[in-house]
Design a protein around this motif. Sequence first.
Motif, PDB file in Angstrom:
ATOM      1  N   PRO A  55      46.905  36.935  55.713  1.00  0.00           N
ATOM      2  CA  PRO A  55      47.711  37.785  55.011  1.00  0.00           C
ATOM      3  C   PRO A  55      48.552  37.220  54.000  1.00  0.00           C
ATOM      4  CG  PRO A  55      48.358  37.558  57.291  1.00  0.00           C
ATOM      5  CD  PRO A  55      47.213  36.724  57.211  1.00  0.00           C
ATOM      6  N   ARG A  56      49.349  35.852  54.267  1.00  0.00           N
ATOM      7  CA  ARG A  56      50.001  35.419  53.259  1.00  0.00           C
ATOM      8  C   ARG A  56      49.419  34.949  51.862  1.00  0.00           C
ATOM      9  NH1 ARG A  56      51.869  32.221  57.914  1.00  0.00           N
ATOM     10  NH2 ARG A  56      53.980  33.286  58.673  1.00  0.00           N
ATOM     11  N   ARG A  57      48.009  34.532  52.049  1.00  0.00           N
ATOM     12  CA  ARG A  57      47.131  34.016  50.976  1.00  0.00           C
ATOM     13  C   ARG A  57      46.492  35.311  50.265  1.00  0.00           C
ATOM     14  NH1 ARG A  57      43.023  31.122  53.241  1.00  0.00           N
ATOM     15  NH2 ARG A  57      41.776  33.202  53.362  1.00  0.00           N
ATOM     16  N   ASP A  58      45.851  36.255  50.984  1.00  0.00           N
ATOM     17  CA  ASP A  58      44.823  37.254  50.666  1.00  0.00           C
ATOM     18  C   ASP A  58      45.415  38.446  50.407  1.00  0.00           C
ATOM     19  OD1 ASP A  58      42.716  35.336  50.848  1.00  0.00           O
ATOM     20  OD2 ASP A  58      42.560  35.947  52.952  1.00  0.00           O
ATOM     21  N   ARG A  59      46.651  38.866  50.849  1.00  0.00           N
ATOM     22  CA  ARG A  59      47.343  40.317  50.618  1.00  0.00           C
ATOM     23  C   ARG A  59      48.362  40.035  49.724  1.00  0.00           C
ATOM     24  NH1 ARG A  59      48.950  43.610  55.680  1.00  0.00           N
ATOM     25  NH2 ARG A  59      46.800  44.269  55.919  1.00  0.00           N
ATOM     26  N   GLU A  60      48.008  40.269  48.333  1.00  0.00           N
ATOM     27  CA  GLU A  60      49.075  40.079  47.247  1.00  0.00           C
ATOM     28  C   GLU A  60      50.272  39.242  47.754  1.00  0.00           C
ATOM     29  OE1 GLU A  60      48.016  43.948  44.700  1.00  0.00           O
ATOM     30  OE2 GLU A  60      49.097  44.303  46.309  1.00  0.00           O
ATOM     31  N   HIS A  61      49.993  38.017  47.869  1.00  0.00           N
ATOM     32  CA  HIS A  61      51.154  37.114  48.130  1.00  0.00           C
ATOM     33  C   HIS A  61      52.257  37.585  49.400  1.00  0.00           C
ATOM     34  CE1 HIS A  61      50.300  35.382  44.203  1.00  0.00           C
ATOM     35  NE2 HIS A  61      50.256  36.468  43.657  1.00  0.00           N
ATOM     36  N   GLY A  62      51.480  38.005  50.199  1.00  0.00           N
ATOM     37  CA  GLY A  62      51.805  38.388  51.540  1.00  0.00           C
ATOM     38  C   GLY A  62      52.644  39.654  51.616  1.00  0.00           C
ATOM     39  N   LYS A  63      52.617  40.667  50.651  1.00  0.00           N
ATOM     40  CA  LYS A  63      53.092  42.103  50.724  1.00  0.00           C
ATOM     41  C   LYS A  63      52.629  42.730  51.828  1.00  0.00           C
ATOM     42  CE  LYS A  63      53.497  42.562  45.627  1.00  0.00           C
ATOM     43  NZ  LYS A  63      53.256  43.198  44.438  1.00  0.00           N
ATOM     44  N   VAL A  64      53.583  43.271  52.573  1.00  0.00           N
ATOM     45  CA  VAL A  64      53.052  44.236  53.880  1.00  0.00           C
ATOM     46  C   VAL A  64      52.155  45.100  53.488  1.00  0.00           C
ATOM     47  CG1 VAL A  64      53.935  45.676  55.733  1.00  0.00           C
ATOM     48  CG2 VAL A  64      55.190  43.456  54.952  1.00  0.00           C
ATOM     49  N   ARG A  65      52.303  45.916  52.254  1.00  0.00           N
ATOM     50  CA  ARG A  65      51.217  47.081  52.072  1.00  0.00           C
ATOM     51  C   ARG A  65      50.491  46.599  50.806  1.00  0.00           C
ATOM     52  NH1 ARG A  65      52.293  50.850  55.373  1.00  0.00           N
ATOM     53  NH2 ARG A  65      54.316  51.236  56.042  1.00  0.00           N
ATOM     54  N   GLY A  66      50.289  45.151  50.698  1.00  0.00           N
ATOM     55  CA  GLY A  66      49.438  44.918  49.523  1.00  0.00           C
ATOM     56  C   GLY A  66      48.056  44.929  49.917  1.00  0.00           C
ATOM     57  N   VAL A  67      47.196  44.938  48.822  1.00  0.00           N
ATOM     58  CA  VAL A  67      45.637  44.992  48.786  1.00  0.00           C
ATOM     59  C   VAL A  67      44.880  43.693  48.971  1.00  0.00           C
ATOM     60  CG1 VAL A  67      45.520  47.362  47.772  1.00  0.00           C
ATOM     61  CG2 VAL A  67      45.379  45.326  46.427  1.00  0.00           C
ATOM     62  N   TRP A  68      43.687  43.468  49.441  1.00  0.00           N
ATOM     63  CA  TRP A  68      43.071  42.315  49.346  1.00  0.00           C
ATOM     64  C   TRP A  68      42.199  42.106  48.173  1.00  0.00           C
ATOM     65  CZ3 TRP A  68      39.031  40.924  53.791  1.00  0.00           C
ATOM     66  CH2 TRP A  68      38.744  39.486  53.585  1.00  0.00           C
ATOM     67  N   ARG A  69      42.509  41.398  47.223  1.00  0.00           N
ATOM     68  CA  ARG A  69      42.062  41.226  45.755  1.00  0.00           C
ATOM     69  C   ARG A  69      40.839  40.219  46.048  1.00  0.00           C
ATOM     70  NH1 ARG A  69      43.684  45.133  42.342  1.00  0.00           N
ATOM     71  NH2 ARG A  69      45.870  45.549  42.619  1.00  0.00           N
ATOM     72  N   ARG A  70      39.738  40.995  46.292  1.00  0.00           N
ATOM     73  CA  ARG A  70      38.566  40.081  46.337  1.00  0.00           C
ATOM     74  C   ARG A  70      37.990  39.427  45.149  1.00  0.00           C
ATOM     75  NH1 ARG A  70      35.682  40.831  51.207  1.00  0.00           N
ATOM     76  NH2 ARG A  70      35.001  38.807  50.320  1.00  0.00           N
ATOM     77  N   THR A  71      37.381  38.401  45.094  1.00  0.00           N
ATOM     78  CA  THR A  71      36.717  37.748  43.919  1.00  0.00           C
ATOM     79  C   THR A  71      35.137  38.079  44.044  1.00  0.00           C
ATOM     80  OG1 THR A  71      36.569  35.713  44.923  1.00  0.00           O
ATOM     81  CG2 THR A  71      38.558  36.086  43.570  1.00  0.00           C
ATOM     82  N   GLY A  72      34.525  37.885  42.819  1.00  0.00           N
ATOM     83  CA  GLY A  72      33.027  37.682  42.981  1.00  0.00           C
ATOM     84  C   GLY A  72      32.375  39.105  42.868  1.00  0.00           C
ATOM     85  N   GLU A  73      31.313  39.309  43.222  1.00  0.00           N
ATOM     86  CA  GLU A  73      30.678  40.510  43.204  1.00  0.00           C
ATOM     87  C   GLU A  73      30.723  41.218  44.486  1.00  0.00           C
ATOM     88  OE1 GLU A  73      26.086  42.243  42.525  1.00  0.00           O
ATOM     89  OE2 GLU A  73      26.798  40.308  41.409  1.00  0.00           O
ATOM     90  N   TYR A  74      30.861  42.635  44.769  1.00  0.00           N
ATOM     91  CA  TYR A  74      30.888  43.289  45.866  1.00  0.00           C
ATOM     92  C   TYR A  74      29.480  43.283  46.707  1.00  0.00           C
ATOM     93  CZ  TYR A  74      30.592  47.231  49.089  1.00  0.00           C
ATOM     94  OH  TYR A  74      30.189  48.214  50.187  1.00  0.00           O
ATOM     95  N   THR A  75      29.284  42.983  47.852  1.00  0.00           N
ATOM     96  CA  THR A  75      28.306  43.098  48.778  1.00  0.00           C
ATOM     97  C   THR A  75      28.883  43.780  50.139  1.00  0.00           C
ATOM     98  OG1 THR A  75      28.630  40.827  49.622  1.00  0.00           O
ATOM     99  CG2 THR A  75      26.997  41.119  47.718  1.00  0.00           C
ATOM    100  N   PRO A  76      28.156  44.901  50.733  1.00  0.00           N
ATOM    101  CA  PRO A  76      28.523  45.550  51.707  1.00  0.00           C
ATOM    102  C   PRO A  76      28.195  44.480  53.109  1.00  0.00           C
ATOM    103  CG  PRO A  76      26.690  46.315  51.081  1.00  0.00           C
ATOM    104  CD  PRO A  76      26.962  45.344  50.007  1.00  0.00           C
ATOM    105  N   VAL A  77      29.299  44.776  53.945  1.00  0.00           N
ATOM    106  CA  VAL A  77      28.935  43.972  55.182  1.00  0.00           C
ATOM    107  C   VAL A  77      28.474  44.954  55.979  1.00  0.00           C
ATOM    108  CG1 VAL A  77      30.409  42.881  57.084  1.00  0.00           C
ATOM    109  CG2 VAL A  77      31.356  42.765  54.705  1.00  0.00           C
ATOM    110  N   LEU A  78      27.083  44.607  56.493  1.00  0.00           N
ATOM    111  CA  LEU A  78      26.486  45.097  57.290  1.00  0.00           C
ATOM    112  C   LEU A  78      26.153  44.715  58.654  1.00  0.00           C
ATOM    113  CD1 LEU A  78      23.758  46.591  54.488  1.00  0.00           C
ATOM    114  CD2 LEU A  78      25.861  47.915  55.344  1.00  0.00           C
ATOM    115  N   ASP A  79      26.180  43.234  59.016  1.00  0.00           N
ATOM    116  CA  ASP A  79      25.749  42.799  59.821  1.00  0.00           C
ATOM    117  C   ASP A  79      26.976  41.906  60.364  1.00  0.00           C
ATOM    118  OD1 ASP A  79      23.262  43.921  60.429  1.00  0.00           O
ATOM    119  OD2 ASP A  79      22.544  42.827  58.641  1.00  0.00           O
ATOM    120  N   LEU A  80      27.677  41.694  61.451  1.00  0.00           N
ATOM    121  CA  LEU A  80      28.626  40.616  61.940  1.00  0.00           C
ATOM    122  C   LEU A  80      28.261  40.144  63.324  1.00  0.00           C
ATOM    123  CD1 LEU A  80      31.770  42.094  60.541  1.00  0.00           C
ATOM    124  CD2 LEU A  80      30.548  40.165  59.650  1.00  0.00           C
TER     125      LEU A  80
END
Length: 91
Positions: A55-80
């Motif tokens: 959350p400190r790195r990925d959520r807009e500098h740790g903002k509680v309600r911040g979004v996760w700004r992804r890089t690269g091309e979108y690919t759906p997560v279908l298998d975990l």
Amino acid sequence: MIANFCQEQGLKHQTRHVQAIWPNGKYEIYRLHCFNDAVSAEAFLDHFDGLRFDPRRDREHGKVRGVWRRTGEYTPVLDLGPLRVPEILRS
């Protein structure tokens, strides 16, 4: 399946949500399983696979309600690991 695994392993976690947004405007809501320590998170990832989220790195500098700004091309997560999105729900 996740609750059973965490209970069996003695892993205490909280579930949170974050909106992930890619450069092309595509977005999804991700469910996060948050752990107090790296060892617990690593045990979870070893079993279920998944994406790391800090959350400190990925959520807009740790903002509680911040979004996760992804890089690269979108690919759906279908298998975990043992979890899969049923074929009928894949688009």
